[in-house]
Structure formats: structure tokens, C-alpha cells
Design an enzyme around this catalytic site. Structure first.
Site, PDB file in Angstrom:
ATOM      1  N   ASP A 127       2.093   2.118  -2.284  1.00  0.00           N
ATOM      2  CA  ASP A 127       3.251   1.078  -2.586  1.00  0.00           C
ATOM      3  C   ASP A 127       2.748   0.427  -4.081  1.00  0.00           C
ATOM      4  O   ASP A 127       1.554   0.260  -4.112  1.00  0.00           O
ATOM      5  CB  ASP A 127       3.359   0.310  -1.541  1.00  0.00           C
ATOM      6  CG  ASP A 127       2.446  -0.596  -0.936  1.00  0.00           C
ATOM      7  OD1 ASP A 127       1.280  -0.093  -1.206  1.00  0.00           O
ATOM      8  OD2 ASP A 127       2.319  -1.957  -0.775  1.00  0.00           O
ATOM      9  N   GLU A 192       0.158  -1.961   1.048  1.00  0.00           N
ATOM     10  CA  GLU A 192      -0.971  -2.754   0.723  1.00  0.00           C
ATOM     11  C   GLU A 192      -0.681  -4.153  -0.067  1.00  0.00           C
ATOM     12  O   GLU A 192      -1.151  -5.200  -0.135  1.00  0.00           O
ATOM     13  CB  GLU A 192      -2.051  -1.946  -0.337  1.00  0.00           C
ATOM     14  CG  GLU A 192      -3.340  -2.697  -0.578  1.00  0.00           C
ATOM     15  CD  GLU A 192      -3.113  -3.570  -1.968  1.00  0.00           C
ATOM     16  OE1 GLU A 192      -4.031  -4.317  -2.108  1.00  0.00           O
ATOM     17  OE2 GLU A 192      -2.133  -3.410  -2.593  1.00  0.00           O
TER      18      GLU A 192
END
Length: 505
Positions: A127, A192
Site C-alpha cells: 500500500d 502498512e
């Protein structure tokens, strides 16, 4: 022999069908060949495998995490399909076990030919944080466009280049018929940027269920600094041995509402603004020399000229002086104290109404010499106003400091790989001022390291979560080569001898 040669008791033990053997029978003994030093940089196949179009394609998929409960799941599924197309050998090899975790994260397990060697883990995340072209990008942030030898786009530095570099390195090694002596995992989290509570934490849960212990973990974090540290002679590769703790605190004030034509002496906004101003005017104590940052400067001291060389070689005496110097700039100030950043301020609904409620969010990154509770106590003391309510939204203590001495397997293998590639670079331990997925793995290993061989020039650090994030095509190829060599260097069953020239290893 190393202490980490304990038996690997994980669920996926290496089976005979996963081992290259000298005979065709199921009970044939494996042939253990000591692989020569990596030659992939000289191979035409390596150049083909490291084509930069793959990170560009990865950037074009907007795998944005907006909040812990909101992410672009369509893009995450698209990224899953993209990986399978980009790395066909990796996803079809009998040497590799793959599974999807928590719908969008990935866990790969590559068994080693010597299962008694404790495995390690390479981490990266899928991400990215949001980005819009209107922020001032030279090219749309999800275009993956190449300009003057650089690939631009959100995720090129954080963290898709590392992710693609790890997978491309393994793809190439598998294509060459390579099988590791020491097994390893690859973990790719999908959230994350919003604390990794779904991706990384579920990967940890899976590994714990299989009783896995890890020799070390390598995640993103620090980089190769070139011209960034004033006075330092030559580039330095800093390997993060810890990361700062975190506190996200909400401050709020509630008062009676009223009409703007008849204001009270104090408003909710004024009370809260004064509290915030006190926090900014009274920073947390300067703690330089009480955390891993001391090792950083002590080990880099010989690369400075006089008088800095003398000062940094005697930090037992000069730590306060160095700390006062470092706190003058925002980037170096982050190394010497717990930082305080007011990131959100909410109040008011109409221009002629005095609001009854105001709230602000404060983001603090906690120095290794402090605890979360100490920081909360200092906030309360500094605000000094009972009308200001304080609520901890999220927080954790600084991470344990991993060893970086000459007996530390993970640190020394990473250091050796850096010096294999960049012999003139100085390597030192460092502190990661941001937070990574690696913190979730602290129960599985005593060695967590945060480094990728991204080359940072002056100003590049601001591209992280900022505008015009980019990586050069050359640097991306270096990432692929770094992870390829790291995997092969981990086949060493003894640590490199201290002070041995890298050319002799």
C-alpha cells in the site's frame, strides 16, 4: 557455529520433493553445493530481468490506504493479479510456497536445503499513502512516468521498489536454478501505511501458529545517504537497528456555545490553541547520546574532518554540544528527541457561532530513551489545563534495539551485502524515525533491521509521503542486485570474519 543454527520447527519443513538431489529416487541425498559469489550483474539475463517497466507498472496501480478501515481493495486485487503475471516462475515454482493472508497480503516460504539453519524474513508493503496531481507533482503521481532516467510515482520509494526488487531477485535466482541453503520468508503487507493491523499482524499470527523463529527480519527504513550529512566525507549506509515509538493523542475542549456577537472571554478554540502552542513552545527533552543515534555518529566519526572527528569520537564529553547542533534542523532534530507534531485541528461549523467543542490531534515519535507513559505525563504537565481533555488514540513504546556487533548475524550479512556492492560506503547502525511493519515481528526474532539500498541525495527525504517521489532506473537495478546477493550471502554458515576485506569473503 552460530547460535541461530537451532532447528526450524515451523509447519512447512523442507520435504524431499522440494530439494534438488543428485539422484532421481525420493530418498536420494541432497547435493549441497557451495554457491560461488553472485555473478548476476554480469549476466544478460539479469539485465533483462531488471527492466524498469515492472516498478512503473506497480506504481500505476493505486493501492492507497486512506485509513485503517478504508483502502482501495479493487487496486489491491489488481496488484495481486499483476504480481502473478510479472513473476510467473516465482508463482509456479515447486520450491516456493505461497499463500494470501487477510485477503490482500502475501506470504512466501522458500525452504532451504539445510533446514537446521534458522530462516529469515524479507518484508515490504503493497500500500501507499494518497497523492493528487494538484499537490505539485511534475507528472501524475500514479503514472509511473520516466523523466531523465527517473521513474516518478507514489510508491517508487515507499515501498514498491523494494517489493519489486525482492520478488525480481528471487524470480531471477529461480530461473537460474538456484536453491538456497538457508530457508527464508517474504512478507508483503497491504496496510502498512495505516499501522499494519490486518496485513503484517496476520502474517505474524500465521508464523506463530507454525512455531516459526526467525534469524532476522529486514524491512524498509533507512538508506544510503550521499551528501545528506553535513561534513561527512563520502556516502554512508545506515541500517536501522530500532525505530521510535508512537503516540497519537487527541486533545479536546468543550464549552458552552454562543453567538459570535456576544463572545465569552475564552472560547474552546482559544483554550485549545493555547494548549497546542505550549506543546510547540516546549519540546520534549533533548536526549542525544542515550539511544542508537550515539552509535551512528561514533562509527561515522572517522569520516569527518577535524574538529568534528575529535568531537564525535568523544561523545562521552560532547554529546550535549552535538545534540544542540542537531536540533537546529527539523530532519536531524528527529534523532535527538521525541518529536511533537500537531496534525489535525477541528472546530466550528458556522462563522457566526462560537463552537462548543474543539479538538486537535498530536503525533509524537518517541525517542528510544523515553517510554510512552513518560511522554503522556509530559504532555499533561506541559498543557497544564484541566479543561483540556487528553485521550490516547494509539501508542506504543520505542522498539527494542537490535544488536549490531560483530556477532550479529543479520546485521553483518546486510553489511557484507552493502559492501559487496558499494565498497567505498561506510556502514553504521541507525535509528528509524518512522514506523514500519517490522515492529509487529518482535516476538519472532531479536534481530530486526530496517534498510534498503535507496540512494538519498539532499532533499530526497522530503519525497517520502511528499511530492515527486521517484527512483532512478540505475538505483532500481541496484535494489534487485542487492536482494539477489543478500539471499545468496545468507547461505554462509558462519559470520564473515571481523575486519576481513570484503574482497576476500
Amino acid at each position: 557455529m552460530l547460535a541461530d543454527f537451532n532447528s526450524h520447527t515451523g509447519k512447512h519443513r523442507t520435504s524431499s520433493r522440494l530439494i534438488s538431489t543428485s539422484g532421481s529416487g525420493r530418498n536420494s541425498s541432497p547435493t549441497f553445493k557451495v554457491r560461488p559469489k553472485s555473478k548476476v550483474e554480469d549476466s544478460p539475463l539479469y539485465r533483462f530481468a531488471a527492466l524498469p517497466h515492472l516498478p512503473s507498472e506497480a506504481v500505476r496501480i493505486p493501492t492507497v490506504s486512506f485509513s485503517p478501515t478504508e483502502s482501495n481493495t479493487t487496486a489491491l486485487l489488481h496488484f495481486n493479479s499483476f504480481l502473478r503475471r510479472a513473476f510467473p516462475t516465482l508463482f509456479t515454482s515447486s520450491l516456493v510456497h505461497h499463500e494470501v493472508v487477510a485477503n490482500y497480503s502475501h506470504l512466501f516460504w522458500v525452504p532451504g536445503l539445510q533446514p537446521q539453519l534458522l530462516p529469515y524474513l524479507l518484508l515490504a508493503h503493497i500500500d501507499v499513502v494518497p497523492a493528487t496531481e494538484s499537490d505539485g507533482w511534475v507528472t501524475p503521481p500514479f503514472s509511473g512516468q520516466e523523466i531523465d532516467g527517473f521513474i516518478y510515482g507514489r510508491g517508487t520509494m515507499d515501498d514498491k521498489s523494494s517489493l519489486m526488487g525482492i520478488l525480481q531477485a528471487l524470480e531471477y535466482l529461480l530461473m537460474k536454478g538456484y536453491a538456497p541453503q538457508r530457508g527464508f520468508y517474504i512478507g508483503l503487507g497491504h496496510d502498512e501505511e495505516v499501522s499494519g493491523h490486518q496485513g503484517a499482524m496476520n502474517i505474524v499470527r500465521v508464523l506463530k501458529q507454525r512455531n516459526v523463529r526467525l534469524s532476522f527480519v529486514l524491512d524498509e527504513g533507512l538508506a544510503v545517504l550521499d551528501g545528506v550529512v553535513s561534513g561527512l566525507n563520502g556516502p554512508a549506509a545506515l541500517i536501522g537497528v530500532s525505530e521510535k515509538g508512537l503516540a497519537i493523542v487527541k486533545l479536546s475542549v468543550s464549552t458552552l456555545p454562543g453567538h459570535a456577537s456576544m463572545p465569552a472571554r475564552e472560547s474552546s478554540i482559544g483554550i485549545l490553541a493555547a494548549a497546542v502552542k505550549r506543546l510547540e513552545d516546549n519540546p520534549m527533552p533533548m536526549l542525544f547520546g542515550h539511544g542508537p543515534e550515539r552509535q551512528t555518529f561514533e562509527q561515522l566519526a572517522h569520516k569527518f574532518g577535524l574538529p568534528l572527528k575529535f568531537i564525535l569520537s568523544n561523545l562521552w564529553l560532547f554529546s550535549p554540544l552535538v545534540g544542540r547542533f542537531l536540533e537546529q534542523k527539523s530532519d536531524s532534530n528527529a534523532f535527538v528527541r521525541t518529536t511533537t507534531a500537531v496534525t489535525i485541528f477541528h472546530a466550528g461549523v458556522k462563522s457566526n457561532v462560537i463552537p462548543s467543542h474543539a479538538e486537535a490531534y498530536v503525533n509524537l515519535r518517541i525517542h528510544s530513551a523515553q517510554s510512552l507513559q513518560e511522554v503522556l505525563d509530559l504532555i499533561k504537565f506541559t498543557v497544564g489545563d484541566e479543561r483540556v481533555k487528553m485521550e490516547l488514540i494509539e501508542g506504543f513504546d520505542p522498539l527494542p534495539v537490535s544488536s549490531s556487533d560483530e556477532n550479529s548475524y543479520g546485521f553483518q550479512i546486510i553489511k557484507k551485502t552493502v559492501l559487496d556492492m558499494f565498497p567505498t560506503v561506510t556502514v553504521a547502525p541507525g535509528i528509524c524515525v518512522g514506523n514500519t511493519d517490522s515492529r509487529h515481528f518482535k516476538d519472532l526474532t531479536n534481530g530486526i533491521y530496517r534498510f534498503a539500498p535507496l540512494w538519498f541525495k539532499p532533499g530526497d527525504a522530503k519525497r517520502f509521503h511528499g511530492i515527486n517521489e521517484r527512483i532512478s532506473k540505475k538505483n532500481y537495478e541496484e535494489l534487485v542486485l542487492f536482494y539477489s546477493r543478500l539471499i545468496q550471502n545468507c547461505d554462509i554458515d558462519k559470520l564473515p570474519e571481523p575486519h576481513t576485506s570484503v574482497h576476500e569473503l
